[in-house]
Structures are given as C-alpha cells and as structure tokens.
Motif scaffolding. Structure first.
Motif, PDB file in Angstrom:
ATOM      1  N   GLU A  68     -23.217  37.227  -8.358  1.00 48.57           N
ATOM      2  CA  GLU A  68     -22.286  36.153  -7.687  1.00 48.57           C
ATOM      3  C   GLU A  68     -21.310  36.940  -6.831  1.00 48.57           C
ATOM      4  O   GLU A  68     -20.779  37.896  -7.118  1.00 48.57           O
ATOM      5  CB  GLU A  68     -21.753  35.615  -8.799  1.00 48.57           C
ATOM      6  N   ARG A  69     -21.347  36.045  -5.785  1.00 54.79           N
ATOM      7  CA  ARG A  69     -20.132  36.444  -4.949  1.00 54.79           C
ATOM      8  C   ARG A  69     -18.759  35.594  -5.463  1.00 54.79           C
ATOM      9  O   ARG A  69     -18.789  34.331  -5.684  1.00 54.79           O
ATOM     10  CB  ARG A  69     -20.629  35.989  -3.450  1.00 54.79           C
ATOM     11  N   VAL A  70     -17.808  36.440  -5.335  1.00 58.46           N
ATOM     12  CA  VAL A  70     -16.598  35.886  -5.862  1.00 58.46           C
ATOM     13  C   VAL A  70     -15.562  36.138  -4.898  1.00 58.46           C
ATOM     14  O   VAL A  70     -15.062  37.271  -4.311  1.00 58.46           O
ATOM     15  CB  VAL A  70     -15.866  36.714  -7.043  1.00 58.46           C
ATOM     16  N   GLY A  71     -14.855  35.115  -4.460  1.00 55.81           N
ATOM     17  CA  GLY A  71     -13.771  34.976  -3.531  1.00 55.81           C
ATOM     18  C   GLY A  71     -12.222  34.542  -4.113  1.00 55.81           C
ATOM     19  O   GLY A  71     -12.130  34.453  -5.334  1.00 55.81           O
ATOM     20  N   PRO A 112     -14.425  36.997   0.227  1.00 50.60           N
ATOM     21  CA  PRO A 112     -13.349  36.928   0.929  1.00 50.60           C
ATOM     22  C   PRO A 112     -11.952  36.636   0.274  1.00 50.60           C
ATOM     23  O   PRO A 112     -12.123  35.951  -0.795  1.00 50.60           O
ATOM     24  CB  PRO A 112     -13.510  35.926   1.997  1.00 50.60           C
ATOM     25  N   ILE A 113     -10.834  37.196   0.633  1.00 53.24           N
ATOM     26  CA  ILE A 113      -9.306  36.774   0.088  1.00 53.24           C
ATOM     27  C   ILE A 113      -8.999  35.861   1.051  1.00 53.24           C
ATOM     28  O   ILE A 113      -8.632  36.389   2.267  1.00 53.24           O
ATOM     29  CB  ILE A 113      -8.812  38.026  -0.284  1.00 53.24           C
ATOM     30  N   LEU A 128      -0.090  41.713   6.698  1.00 49.58           N
ATOM     31  CA  LEU A 128      -1.484  41.813   6.186  1.00 49.58           C
ATOM     32  C   LEU A 128      -2.639  41.910   7.113  1.00 49.58           C
ATOM     33  O   LEU A 128      -3.604  41.897   6.707  1.00 49.58           O
ATOM     34  CB  LEU A 128      -1.635  40.754   5.101  1.00 49.58           C
ATOM     35  N   SER A 129      -2.323  42.116   8.447  1.00 50.47           N
ATOM     36  CA  SER A 129      -3.145  41.952   9.467  1.00 50.47           C
ATOM     37  C   SER A 129      -4.368  43.239   9.240  1.00 50.47           C
ATOM     38  O   SER A 129      -5.441  43.034   9.606  1.00 50.47           O
ATOM     39  CB  SER A 129      -2.734  42.254  10.970  1.00 50.47           C
ATOM     40  N   ASN A 130      -4.118  44.252   8.628  1.00 51.84           N
ATOM     41  CA  ASN A 130      -5.102  45.427   8.641  1.00 51.84           C
ATOM     42  C   ASN A 130      -5.565  45.485   6.998  1.00 51.84           C
ATOM     43  O   ASN A 130      -6.241  46.394   6.589  1.00 51.84           O
ATOM     44  CB  ASN A 130      -4.521  46.681   8.900  1.00 51.84           C
ATOM     45  N   TYR A 131      -5.496  44.526   6.333  1.00 51.41           N
ATOM     46  CA  TYR A 131      -5.740  44.505   4.827  1.00 51.41           C
ATOM     47  C   TYR A 131      -7.104  43.594   4.665  1.00 51.41           C
ATOM     48  O   TYR A 131      -7.567  43.376   3.476  1.00 51.41           O
ATOM     49  CB  TYR A 131      -4.709  44.216   4.035  1.00 51.41           C
ATOM     50  N   GLY A 132      -7.675  43.284   5.751  1.00 49.70           N
ATOM     51  CA  GLY A 132      -9.213  42.422   5.560  1.00 49.70           C
ATOM     52  C   GLY A 132      -8.984  41.142   4.927  1.00 49.70           C
ATOM     53  O   GLY A 132      -9.848  40.773   4.086  1.00 49.70           O
ATOM     54  N   VAL A 133      -7.962  40.232   4.933  1.00 50.95           N
ATOM     55  CA  VAL A 133      -7.756  39.051   4.396  1.00 50.95           C
ATOM     56  C   VAL A 133      -7.938  37.815   5.638  1.00 50.95           C
ATOM     57  O   VAL A 133      -7.814  38.456   6.741  1.00 50.95           O
ATOM     58  CB  VAL A 133      -6.438  38.913   3.653  1.00 50.95           C
ATOM     59  N   ILE A 134      -8.121  36.802   5.175  1.00 49.21           N
ATOM     60  CA  ILE A 134      -8.516  35.846   6.164  1.00 49.21           C
ATOM     61  C   ILE A 134      -6.977  34.741   5.716  1.00 49.21           C
ATOM     62  O   ILE A 134      -6.787  34.555   4.763  1.00 49.21           O
ATOM     63  CB  ILE A 134      -9.595  35.168   5.774  1.00 49.21           C
TER      64      ILE A 134
END
Length: 374
Positions: A68-71, A112-113, A128-134
């Motif tokens: 399962e992929r969990v966002g 994804p977060i 948060l630009s470098n924390y891999g969030v959308i």
C-alpha cells in the motif's frame, strides 16, 4: 446545485486546467455541462480515477502481497490562533510546527505529503521548499473550513496512493510510532485514541475519502466520517500528542523533550552528480508533477519553484544525461503542454526505485547501529 469553473476545479483537484478540460470532453465528470468553449462542473464532482493507476505487488512466501502506498494531507491554510501568535511557522523546540509534522510523516516513509496553504502561504512554502512536500493553496481559506482544505488535498492525491493520513496543523505532536501502529490496523477509517478520547491524524481509505469529498454537511472531516456507514477502528495509543492542539502550549512544552528524542532518524539526501548536480529530490518532485499535470507552471506552483529555475534544472539535466527528459508543445486554445519522454519516465522510475532501496537500507542500518539512542 453549485458549479465551479475549470480553473477552480483544477485548483481543487491539483491538476492543470487542460487536464480538467480533457476529463470533461471524455465525459468522465458526471454532471459537467458545456457552455460554449467553457465547462460548468458540479462543486461536489470527484476527480476521475487515472486508468494508469496500479497497485505495486510484492512477492512474499506463500503468495503475493499488495504494497500500500500511503500519503498525507496537512491542513495548514487557516490561522491557528492570531491572538497567541500561533501559526504553522511557530517553533516547538528548535523547529517549526509544520516542519515537525513533516519530519514525523517522513520517518514512516509517507509520500506524497500535501500541505494545504493559505495564511502565510508564501512563507510556509519557502520554509518547506527543500523538504520534498507538495503545496496546494486554498486561496479562499478565510471563508472556508478545514473540510474544504481536506478535499483539495484528497483530490490531489487520488490515483497516487491507497490510503491517506489527514490532520490539521494544530495537532502537531503525534509520534511516528502511532502512525506505524495505525498502518497495521485493517480498516477503512482508523482513528487514534488516548485515554478514551479520539484524536488525530485519521487514516482513510479511498471509499471513505470519496464519501468525504461528496459530503456537504457540518462538522468538518470528523462530521463527514461520523455520518458515513463505514465502521471506524479506534486504536488505543500511549501518545498524548494525538489530542494536544497548538494553543495548549504549557502541555505541549512538557512533551517536546520526549518528542524530540523520537525525532532521531537518518536523513538521507540522494543526488546524482557529475561536475555538478544532475538530479536530486527537487528534480524528482518536479518531474513527478509534470507527469501528473502536463504543466511546468502548475508543477512549479506546487513545489514553490520559479519557472525559470525549473527550466534551468531541466535543461541542465538533459545536457548531463544526453537525452530529452520532457517534450515541449506550444500553442493550442488552452496553452502549451509538457510531458515526460519515454526515456524521462524510465529515468524517473529508476531513480525512485534506487532512492527507495537506499533509504530502506539506511533505515535498517540506523536501527542496528543507533536504535539504543532513541
């Protein structure tokens, strides 16, 4: 029934206006009405499922197991408490509320977060630009509630994962251990509970999420799931953080030291380099979003990156790799379109698999070498 424009629907669903036009032309949006060259789309319309969606299959002894992929969706659009100067950027310990929450989700490999912004949107996105969030911005955060923010996040994540954690930024102190325990529970709706009181985050499957997206009643997300016919699984946890809201500062301060101890984790940043950086986490997110939206502009907006920076990154990437990563198509009644080339898709998939392998190995070794420090 209330209707939205293509642009408004695109914002809610986290896709480009061109993609929404395509959905309507293909008659995949029930109730959508054509008005000349425009479309009127029902306010409660659900984003059509991507036919490309496939669940990963992991071979295990005795058969196959679905992976399962969990966002996650973090509603951070509204003002938490203006009088007490409580906002997503307020520090708990040495890091902000919103960064603390992102790190907890990342410890459990949630991706994804999606962070729903509104109040202080630019500041939060830069933070948060470098924390891999959308990022998905709720421009109407002053006149809408958390339910609307939740729907925007859910629309964006459809087709990208199988279950979704949802929480508000004003409940920042839950632990990674609680998230792991929730993921072990089989149920459409899983709610953590501390000493008989239900808290956040909640974990939802897609049947429940579709019900929430269509819900027009009161009580926010909680009101939606309580009015549904889905059975809720309540999980007792020894984690007071599932209850504490951001304005309970005295009680939260008492938990910060213990919470910080549980934040200890390996932070692995993977880059492919030659003389300079060829590909990294930001480039990964950019390509993932271009693949989803077919738009560099939309992709940039959702990761707080300028279009100039994005094209510089793509051009540098293509020069170093020796092949085109994207195709550029200009013109048309709805603007240009950008897609990943077949080589671009293969490269992105290879990087995702490589990144996952490295991070899994790092987590295992960290536990072996430093597990006693937690």
């Amino acid at each position: 029934m209330n209707y939205l424009s293509v642009k408004e629907t695109a914002q809610r669903w986290g896709v480009s206006p061109r993609r929404v036009h395509q959905y309507c032309k293909e008659e995949r949006v029930p109730g959508a009405k054509r008005l000349g060259n425009a479309w009127a789309i029902p306010e409660n319309a659900v984003k059509p499922q991507d036919p490309r969606r496939r669940k990963k299959i992991e071979k295990v002894a005795g058969g196959e197991k679905k992976v399962e992929r969990v966002g996650a969706v973090i509603a951070a659009a509204g003002i938490v408490d203006e009088e007490k100067d409580v906002s997503p950027l307020m520090h708990l310990g040495k890091i902000s509320i919103i960064r603390r929450m992102v790190l907890i989700f990342q410890q459990v490999k949630i991706f994804p977060i999606v962070v729903i912004t509104g109040y202080q949107a630019l500041e939060v996105e830069q933070h948060l630009s470098n924390y891999g969030v959308i990022f998905v911005e709720n421009e109407n955060y002053k006149t809408t509630d958390k339910l609307e923010s939740a729907k925007m996040g859910f629309h964006f994540l459809e087709d990208k994962c199988d279950k979704v954690f949802f929480t508000s930024v004003n409940v920042p102190m839950f632990t990674a251990e609680t998230l792991r325990k929730m993921l072990e529970v089989d149920g459409e709706i899983v709610v953590p509970s501390f000493q008989g009181k239900n808290g956040h985050p909640v974990l939802l499957g897609w049947e429940a999420i579709r019900f929430v997206n269509a819900y027009q009643g009161d009580g926010g997300v909680r009101g939606a799931i309580e009015s549904s016919s889905f059975s809720m699984r309540f999980l007792d946890v020894e984690d007071e953080g599932v209850l504490l809201i951001s304005d309970s500062m005295e009680r939260i301060d008492n938990l910060v030291e213990n919470h910080n101890a549980r934040l200890l984790h390996p932070f692995v940043k993977i880059q492919i380099e030659r003389e300079g950086i060829v590909f990294d986490g930001r480039a990964k997110l950019l390509l993932l979003l271009i693949q989803e939206t077919n738009s560099v502009q939309t992709a940039c907006r959702q990761i707080a990156m300028s279009r100039g920076k994005a094209w510089d990154m793509i051009n540098q990437m293509e020069e170093e790799l020796g092949f085109a990563v994207v195709t550029r198509r200009q013109g048309g009644s709805h603007g240009g379109k950008t897609e990943l080339t077949e080589k671009g898709k293969s490269f992105l998939q290879a990087f995702l698999e490589y990144e996952n392998m490295v991070k899994n190995y790092a987590a295992e070794q960290f536990q072996m070498k430093f597990g006693n420090l937690k």
